[in-house]
Design a protein around this motif. Sequence first.
Motif, short mmCIF file in Angstrom:
data_model
loop_
_atom_site.label_atom_id
_atom_site.label_comp_id
_atom_site.label_asym_id
_atom_site.label_seq_id
_atom_site.Cartn_x
_atom_site.Cartn_y
_atom_site.Cartn_z
N CYS A 314 58.00 58.81 53.18
CA CYS A 314 59.03 57.82 53.47
C CYS A 314 58.85 57.38 54.92
O CYS A 314 59.00 58.17 55.85
N ASP A 315 58.52 56.11 55.12
CA ASP A 315 58.16 55.61 56.44
C ASP A 315 59.31 55.60 57.43
O ASP A 315 59.09 55.59 58.64
N SER A 316 60.56 55.61 56.97
CA SER A 316 61.69 55.52 57.90
C SER A 316 62.04 56.88 58.50
O SER A 316 62.92 56.95 59.36
N GLN A 321 59.15 67.04 67.46
CA GLN A 321 58.18 67.84 68.19
C GLN A 321 58.04 69.25 67.61
O GLN A 321 56.99 69.87 67.72
N ASP A 322 59.10 69.77 67.00
CA ASP A 322 59.05 71.11 66.44
C ASP A 322 58.54 71.12 65.01
O ASP A 322 58.59 72.13 64.33
N GLY A 323 58.05 69.97 64.54
CA GLY A 323 57.54 69.90 63.19
C GLY A 323 58.61 69.68 62.15
O GLY A 323 58.32 69.70 60.96
N ALA A 324 59.84 69.48 62.58
CA ALA A 324 60.95 69.29 61.63
C ALA A 324 61.18 67.80 61.41
O ALA A 324 61.04 67.00 62.33
N PHE A 325 61.55 67.45 60.20
CA PHE A 325 61.82 66.05 59.88
C PHE A 325 63.25 65.67 60.27
O PHE A 325 64.18 66.45 60.13
N TRP A 326 63.37 64.44 60.75
CA TRP A 326 64.67 63.89 61.13
C TRP A 326 64.85 62.55 60.42
O TRP A 326 63.91 61.77 60.33
N GLY A 327 66.04 62.30 59.94
CA GLY A 327 66.32 61.04 59.24
C GLY A 327 66.59 59.94 60.23
O GLY A 327 67.73 59.62 60.54
N GLY A 328 65.55 59.35 60.76
CA GLY A 328 65.71 58.34 61.79
C GLY A 328 65.66 59.00 63.16
O GLY A 328 64.99 59.99 63.35
N GLU A 351 56.99 68.60 54.06
CA GLU A 351 55.67 69.20 53.90
C GLU A 351 54.65 68.30 54.57
O GLU A 351 54.44 67.16 54.15
N GLY A 352 53.99 68.80 55.62
CA GLY A 352 53.00 68.01 56.33
C GLY A 352 53.63 66.76 56.92
O GLY A 352 54.63 66.82 57.62
N VAL A 353 53.06 65.59 56.61
CA VAL A 353 53.59 64.33 57.11
C VAL A 353 54.47 63.65 56.07
O VAL A 353 54.77 62.47 56.18
N GLY A 354 54.89 64.40 55.07
CA GLY A 354 55.76 63.85 54.05
C GLY A 354 56.69 64.91 53.51
O GLY A 354 57.21 65.74 54.26
N PHE A 355 56.87 64.89 52.22
CA PHE A 355 57.80 65.81 51.57
C PHE A 355 57.21 66.24 50.23
O PHE A 355 56.39 65.54 49.65
N ILE A 396 69.75 60.68 49.23
CA ILE A 396 69.19 60.29 50.53
C ILE A 396 68.84 58.81 50.43
O ILE A 396 67.75 58.45 49.97
N PRO A 397 69.73 57.92 50.80
CA PRO A 397 69.53 56.49 50.57
C PRO A 397 68.19 55.95 51.06
O PRO A 397 67.60 55.06 50.41
N SER A 398 67.68 56.45 52.17
CA SER A 398 66.40 55.94 52.68
C SER A 398 65.24 56.30 51.76
O SER A 398 64.17 55.70 51.85
N PHE A 399 65.44 57.24 50.85
CA PHE A 399 64.38 57.61 49.92
C PHE A 399 64.21 56.60 48.78
O PHE A 399 63.38 56.78 47.90
N GLU A 400 64.96 55.53 48.83
CA GLU A 400 64.75 54.45 47.87
C GLU A 400 63.34 53.89 48.01
O GLU A 400 62.77 53.36 47.06
#
Length: 487
Positions: A314-316, A321-328, A351-355, A396-400
């Motif tokens: 998901c590109d958005s 920096q800690d490798g954790a994903f943030w929604g925006g 997972e990696g650069v995605g999910f 997760i609306p951005s996962f549209e």
Amino acid sequence: ATVSVLNCLASHVHPLIPSPPHVVIIIMRRSFDVVIVGGGAMGSSAAYWLARGNKTGRANLKVAVVERDATYAQAASALSAGGLRQQFSNKENILLSQASLQHMVAFEQECAASGQPMAEGPALPFGFRDHGYLVLSGTDEGRAVLRQNVDIQRGLGARTIFMSDAGDGDLSAEDPAARTILGYPADYKAKHLHRFEHLATAFPWMSLEGIVAAGYGAADEGWFDAFSYVSAVQQYNRTALGVEYITGEVVDVAKETDAATHVKVATASGDTQSIYFGHMINAGGTRAAALAEKVGWQAHPVRPKKRYTFHVQCDSWRLGQDGAFWGGAEGAGQLPMPLLVDPSGVWVRPEGVGFICGGPLPPHLDTACGVDDFDVGEEAQELYEDVIWPSLAARIPSFETLRLGNQWTGHYEYNLADQNAIIGYHPSCANVVYLNGFSGHGIQQAPAAGRAAAELILTGGYKTIDVTAMAPTRFDADRLLVEKNVI
């Protein structure tokens, strides 16, 4: 165990050397104290605890592991999501997962002390991400079950937070669980995420529509690199503990009266070996039932079931920096993404650069499959398009705008009776210990479950965690141990 040939067959002797008058072949019977069938996470863990007794003086055992696929390409350690949680409904599962995480930390130290250091992850060994599980409920009935489960977990020391829109799950700011979320300062923990409405602050990317309660693993929950861990145990078993790994498939088990005596193993070279033992451990995973039949247990309840995993992007979203994903953009009070479990049963984690994400197949598709069936069938596309993507986009609306990448299937060694582990002896055979049926939560419990099986053989009982309730005899006695939180 060795095979010694004093003279060779005349037809194989060099023509200039006179043929011997007779051929003498002395074969020493291959025998071990314990033979473990299945070299994956469960089998290798049991081998570790059995062989480790040699080092500590508790035993002097010869241990062998028989594994049909030395690549482990289709093993759970290679195909699973590597989740580790304490959010279960049974105390045995909670304790097994807690002890397994503790062992993974200690095992890395043991490897280093023996001169065999293993690669460390960002927080703990084997890439453990202490980001928690967030289990959501959308009904009053589900709220009650979640509340009951969290009470059991917290009673056993788990730092799970229960939050409810009815206010009955609010924690005091002084509650230890509210103060132990990842590595955040105590004042942050006290203010963010001990009330239901704080979910919107901690996870602003998530829609709470239809959600009435949530359970959040504030510490010691997340995921790890299961393949790296199991590979490290296998390496340590071979090099430091003297465990012998034999590549081949058990085609039969010989039995005398009420005990098994030896297995017949078909090797890759085409020959069949007889390997004798004092005890056998059935850690055969999805093949456990077929092995059980060979020693007299005809009603073993484990069958293979497919579980698909999808890698998406998901590109958005962005990676911190800690490798954790943030929604925006990272905001005040926002936490890294946990492994999220939607009321639909659909789950997702970074997972990696995605999910990666997955979920249960619809009932009409969720049937037992063949042990060698790892094909990604048409039902995978149906599952993703009709169940997983719509569920994730609603939560997760951005996962549209998700983009589907790779997909694969692994197998649950699914216990049809009560979706729980089978550990212990069955009356059909006095010297065979069962270690299977974990129904999707085996990889995270292997260190402690393997120890339980080893203790049963070494001491005749359980010394660390009492898993008597998981004995195979529970099926005959109608004492099922139903796990309510199967993901």
